[in-house]
Enzyme design. Structure first.
Site, PDB file in Angstrom:
ATOM      1  N   ILE A   1       0.848  -1.190   0.000  1.00 25.57           N
ATOM      2  CA  ILE A   1       0.000   0.000   0.000  1.00 25.57           C
ATOM      3  C   ILE A   1       0.884   1.241   0.000  1.00 25.57           C
ATOM      4  O   ILE A   1       1.847   1.338   0.777  1.00 25.57           O
ATOM      5  CB  ILE A   1      -0.921   0.004   1.238  1.00 25.57           C
ATOM      6  CG1 ILE A   1      -1.782  -1.266   1.248  1.00 25.57           C
ATOM      7  CG2 ILE A   1      -1.801   1.247   1.258  1.00 25.57           C
ATOM      8  CD1 ILE A   1      -2.535  -1.475   2.553  1.00 25.57           C
ATOM      9  N   CYS A   2       0.542   2.185  -0.864  1.00 25.48           N
ATOM     10  CA  CYS A   2       1.318   3.414  -0.966  1.00 25.48           C
ATOM     11  C   CYS A   2       0.858   4.422   0.077  1.00 25.48           C
ATOM     12  O   CYS A   2      -0.268   4.910   0.041  1.00 25.48           O
ATOM     13  CB  CYS A   2       1.162   4.007  -2.364  1.00 25.48           C
ATOM     14  SG  CYS A   2       2.041   5.574  -2.580  1.00 25.48           S
TER      15      CYS A   2
END
Length: 234
Positions: free
Chosen positions: A86-87
């Site tokens: 996940i960014c």
């Protein structure tokens, strides 16, 4: 292999989490690898995630806290893709924005906050609120199929077992009520039996009421003849 300062830092953070737990967040390191942490985020009330339990992993680099970790989510949730990084500004997608002062608790608190948002990012997905709510209801059952989850988070396994027992009790009570309550067909049959039993009684009652009337008429006739005989002799 993790650096000594990294191990000390993670051990310190784990003790801090045990001493002062963070609301809606539970995190524990893997017994065999302190660089791999497992977490559970609890969905906030008033959101489509309410009642959900979201399991995932944080993978710390050996240079932590000077380099950021990678974050993934395992539980289907409708906000982030599963098994993909996940960014976040707190993840290894953005090493330039990483702050060594951030801790496991601040990382997961930030992740939970971002989960409630709708902003798109690498690793995010787009779903309806109804789909998020559906996944929230099935999240605990999904997690409990994972052996690692069951080992690291026995309290959630116990919660799931209690939910299952409660649902079973409610289901059994419903079945008993259905069996004890007569169906419409049974009610119709019962009413038919009552009518069949009562009809002969009513008939006998009518016969009893009719019989004395005929007797009275006969007696009146005989009495009239007897009274008329003296008049006929005259």
């Amino acid at each position: 292999m993790a650096e000594k300062s990294c191990v000390k830092r993670l051990q310190k953070e784990y003790r801090a989490l045990c001493k002062e737990p963070v609301s809606h967040v539970v995190a524990r390191p893997s017994p065999s690898d302190i660089l791999e942490w497992h977490y559970v985020l609890e969905g906030s009330e008033g959101t489509p995630f309410a009642g959900g339990y979201y399991y995932g992993k944080i993978k710390f680099p050996p240079e932590y806290p000077y380099k950021p970790p990678g974050i993934t989510m395992i539980t289907p949730n409708g906000r982030f893709a599963t098994q993909k990084k996940i960014c976040l500004s707190m993840s290894d997608f953005h090493p330039e924005s990483w702050n060594p002062m951030w801790s496991v608790s601040s990382i997961l608190t930030g992740l939970l906050s971002f989960m409630m948002d709708h902003s798109p990012t690498t690793g995010s997905v787009t779903t309806t609120d109804a789909e998020k709510a559906r996944l929230a209801k099935t999240s605990l059952a999904f997690n409990c199929k994972n052996p690692t989850f069951r080992k690291l988070f026995p309290e959630y396994v116990e919660k799931f077992n209690q939910q299952q027992q409660s649902e079973q009790i409610i289901s059994e009570q419903g079945e008993r009520e259905k069996k004890s309550s007569p169906t419409m067909e049974e009610l119709d049959n019962s009413l038919g039996d009552v009518n069949r039993v009562q009809m002969p009684k009513d008939t006998r009652r009518n016969r009893k009421q009719t019989f004395p009337t005929w007797v009275m008429l006969l007696l009146v006739s005989i009495f009239g003849i007897v009274m008329a005989l003296p008049l006929l002799q005259l």
